[in-house]
Every structure is written in structure tokens, then in C-alpha cells.
Design a protein around this motif. Structure first.
Motif, mmCIF file in Angstrom:
data_model
loop_
_atom_site.group_PDB
_atom_site.id
_atom_site.type_symbol
_atom_site.label_atom_id
_atom_site.label_comp_id
_atom_site.label_asym_id
_atom_site.label_seq_id
_atom_site.Cartn_x
_atom_site.Cartn_y
_atom_site.Cartn_z
ATOM 1 N N UNK A 16 -23.830 -6.895 -5.624
ATOM 2 C CA UNK A 16 -23.264 -7.153 -4.299
ATOM 3 C C UNK A 16 -22.053 -6.268 -4.025
ATOM 4 N N UNK A 17 -21.740 -6.147 -2.747
ATOM 5 C CA UNK A 17 -20.572 -5.369 -2.315
ATOM 6 C C UNK A 17 -19.902 -6.089 -1.154
ATOM 7 N N UNK A 18 -18.626 -5.814 -0.990
ATOM 8 C CA UNK A 18 -17.844 -6.321 0.134
ATOM 9 C C UNK A 18 -16.929 -5.188 0.577
ATOM 10 N N UNK A 19 -16.501 -5.228 1.825
ATOM 11 C CA UNK A 19 -15.603 -4.178 2.313
ATOM 12 C C UNK A 19 -14.570 -4.776 3.258
ATOM 13 N N UNK A 20 -13.422 -4.098 3.305
ATOM 14 C CA UNK A 20 -12.297 -4.543 4.112
ATOM 15 C C UNK A 20 -11.593 -3.332 4.699
ATOM 16 N N UNK A 21 -10.868 -3.552 5.776
ATOM 17 C CA UNK A 21 -9.996 -2.500 6.282
ATOM 18 C C UNK A 21 -8.966 -2.206 5.197
ATOM 19 N N UNK A 22 -8.610 -0.947 5.027
ATOM 20 C CA UNK A 22 -7.600 -0.562 4.036
ATOM 21 C C UNK A 22 -6.197 -0.595 4.627
ATOM 22 N N UNK A 23 -6.068 -1.047 5.860
ATOM 23 C CA UNK A 23 -4.782 -1.040 6.542
ATOM 24 C C UNK A 23 -4.090 -2.384 6.368
ATOM 25 N N UNK A 24 -2.936 -2.368 5.693
ATOM 26 C CA UNK A 24 -2.177 -3.589 5.411
ATOM 27 C C UNK A 24 -1.858 -4.320 6.713
ATOM 28 N N UNK A 25 -2.028 -5.638 6.677
ATOM 29 C CA UNK A 25 -1.782 -6.451 7.860
ATOM 30 C C UNK A 25 -0.296 -6.696 8.115
ATOM 31 N N UNK B 191 -6.857 -5.726 -7.738
ATOM 32 C CA UNK B 191 -5.919 -5.919 -6.637
ATOM 33 C C UNK B 191 -5.869 -4.688 -5.738
ATOM 34 N N UNK B 192 -5.338 -4.913 -4.549
ATOM 35 C CA UNK B 192 -5.062 -3.836 -3.609
ATOM 36 C C UNK B 192 -3.563 -3.891 -3.364
ATOM 37 N N UNK B 193 -2.874 -2.768 -3.569
ATOM 38 C CA UNK B 193 -1.419 -2.737 -3.459
ATOM 39 C C UNK B 193 -0.995 -1.928 -2.236
ATOM 40 N N UNK B 194 -0.050 -2.492 -1.506
ATOM 41 C CA UNK B 194 0.547 -1.775 -0.382
ATOM 42 C C UNK B 194 1.792 -1.060 -0.891
ATOM 43 N N UNK B 195 1.832 0.261 -0.796
ATOM 44 C CA UNK B 195 2.967 1.017 -1.318
ATOM 45 C C UNK B 195 4.240 0.893 -0.477
ATOM 46 N N UNK B 196 4.127 0.391 0.735
ATOM 47 C CA UNK B 196 5.300 0.362 1.623
ATOM 48 C C UNK B 196 6.230 -0.822 1.381
ATOM 49 N N UNK B 197 5.658 -2.019 1.262
ATOM 50 C CA UNK B 197 6.511 -3.202 1.136
ATOM 51 C C UNK B 197 6.061 -4.144 0.033
ATOM 52 N N UNK B 198 5.095 -3.731 -0.788
ATOM 53 C CA UNK B 198 4.734 -4.501 -1.970
ATOM 54 C C UNK B 198 3.718 -5.612 -1.798
ATOM 55 N N UNK B 199 3.082 -5.729 -0.650
ATOM 56 C CA UNK B 199 2.059 -6.763 -0.499
ATOM 57 C C UNK B 199 0.919 -6.513 -1.482
ATOM 58 N N UNK B 200 0.333 -7.603 -1.975
ATOM 59 C CA UNK B 200 -0.828 -7.523 -2.865
ATOM 60 C C UNK B 200 -1.967 -8.312 -2.255
ATOM 61 N N UNK B 201 -3.165 -7.741 -2.350
ATOM 62 C CA UNK B 201 -4.368 -8.396 -1.836
ATOM 63 C C UNK B 201 -5.397 -8.473 -2.950
ATOM 64 N N UNK B 202 -6.271 -9.473 -2.881
ATOM 65 C CA UNK B 202 -7.389 -9.589 -3.811
ATOM 66 C C UNK B 202 -8.406 -8.517 -3.426
ATOM 67 N N UNK B 203 -8.778 -7.671 -4.362
ATOM 68 C CA UNK B 203 -9.688 -6.556 -4.068
ATOM 69 C C UNK B 203 -11.096 -7.026 -3.722
ATOM 70 N N UNK B 204 -11.480 -8.223 -4.145
ATOM 71 C CA UNK B 204 -12.844 -8.694 -3.916
ATOM 72 C C UNK B 204 -12.994 -9.533 -2.653
ATOM 73 N N UNK B 205 -11.869 -10.075 -2.148
ATOM 74 C CA UNK B 205 -11.944 -10.940 -0.962
ATOM 75 C C UNK B 205 -11.067 -10.474 0.189
ATOM 76 N N UNK B 206 -10.079 -9.616 -0.075
ATOM 77 C CA UNK B 206 -9.138 -9.182 0.954
ATOM 78 C C UNK B 206 -8.036 -10.189 1.217
#
Length: 144
Positions: free
Chosen positions: A82-91, A103-118
Motif C-alpha cells: 500500500x501507499x499513501x501521499x500527502x502535501x509536503x507543505x507544512x500546515x 517522520x516528516x520534519x519541517x526545517x523552519x519551525x520544527x513541526x513533526x508529522x507522522x510519515x504514514x498518516x500526515x
């Protein structure tokens, strides 16, 4: 007929209004690297566009990709098939997030997102990454 000269108050208030509009315009536009280069993060990509192959993505992780129209996306592989996809633009403020294992890391302010669910794992972002509809077709991850 003589023209009336503007009062000092009119000149000052007009100048302040122009300066305020210029400041707002500067905040909302420009070539800041934190904003998407092209495309609208919430606009769907053309159906059937290939984003990646399953073989490109380790199970339980994600990779960065771009749609044919230039939209930055994250493509994840939750399971073997299976695959899932999300916008790469931090909310939070529009920076592009980067995959880092599960994980997905935002380099600007340190937000972290789950790479599998967003989903947000750590703020300052308080909204999940918008989903991009995909499907697996012959080992290829394509937009749905």
C-alpha cells in the motif's frame, strides 16, 4: 479656480495607508523558498500521474516527490503493498517538510508529522498534512 492643497492630516493618513498596503503585499507574495514553487497544495494532481514506485520507498517510511504540475508531495509506504501521499507543505507556515525515517520534519519551525498518516506529532503546526489521493497500479504509485 484655485486647487485646494491637502491638509497635513490627509497627507499623513494617505502615506500611512500606502505604507501599510505595501507591507501587506510584501508579506503575501515574493519568491520565498517556504512557499510552493508551483501548483496549489490542495489541488488534486492529474489522475494516473506516477509519483514513485513501491520499490523506491522502504516499508514504514516515505520519500519526497513532485507531481507533473510541480506540487511537492510526500509518498509513504505503510505496508508492503500500500501507499499513501500527502502535501509536503507544512500546515504551519508553508515550508516544505522532509522525510526522516517514519517522520516528516519541517526545517523552519520544527513541526513533526507522522510519515504514514500526515498527522501532527509535534507543533507548532496544529493541522495534519492534506492527503493526496493515490493508488498502487502494477508496483507504481499513481494519483487516483
Amino acid at each position: 479656480m484655485t486647487a485646494e492643497l491637502p491638509t497635513r492630516r490627509t497627507v499623513l493618513s494617505t502615506g500611512a495607508a500606502v505604507a501599510g498596503m505595501a507591507a501587506l503585499a510584501a508579506c503575501g507574495s515574493g519568491s520565498d523558498t517556504k512557499t510552493p514553487a508551483a501548483g496549489n497544495p490542495s489541488a488534486p494532481a492529474a489522475s494516473g500521474s506516477q509519483l514513485a514506485t513501491l520499490a523506491d520507498i522502504p516499508v514504514g517510511q516515505a520519500i519526497a516527490a513532485k507531481t507533473p504540475d510541480g506540487q511537492e508531495v510526500i509518498v509513504a509506504r505503510p505496508t508492503e503493498t500500500t501507499a499513501a501521499a500527502f502535501s509536503a507543505i507544512c500546515t504551519h507556515q508553508g515550508c516544505a517538510v522532509a522525510p526522516a525515517g517514519s517522520e516528516l520534519k519541517c526545517p523552519c519551525h520544527g513541526s513533526l508529522f507522522d510519515a504514514l498518516t500526515g498527522a501532527v506529532k509535534k507543533g507548532p503546526a496544529d493541522q495534519p498534512l492534506p492527503a493526496v489521493q493515490v493508488k498502487v497500479d502494477g508496483g507504481k504509485v499513481v494519483t487516483a
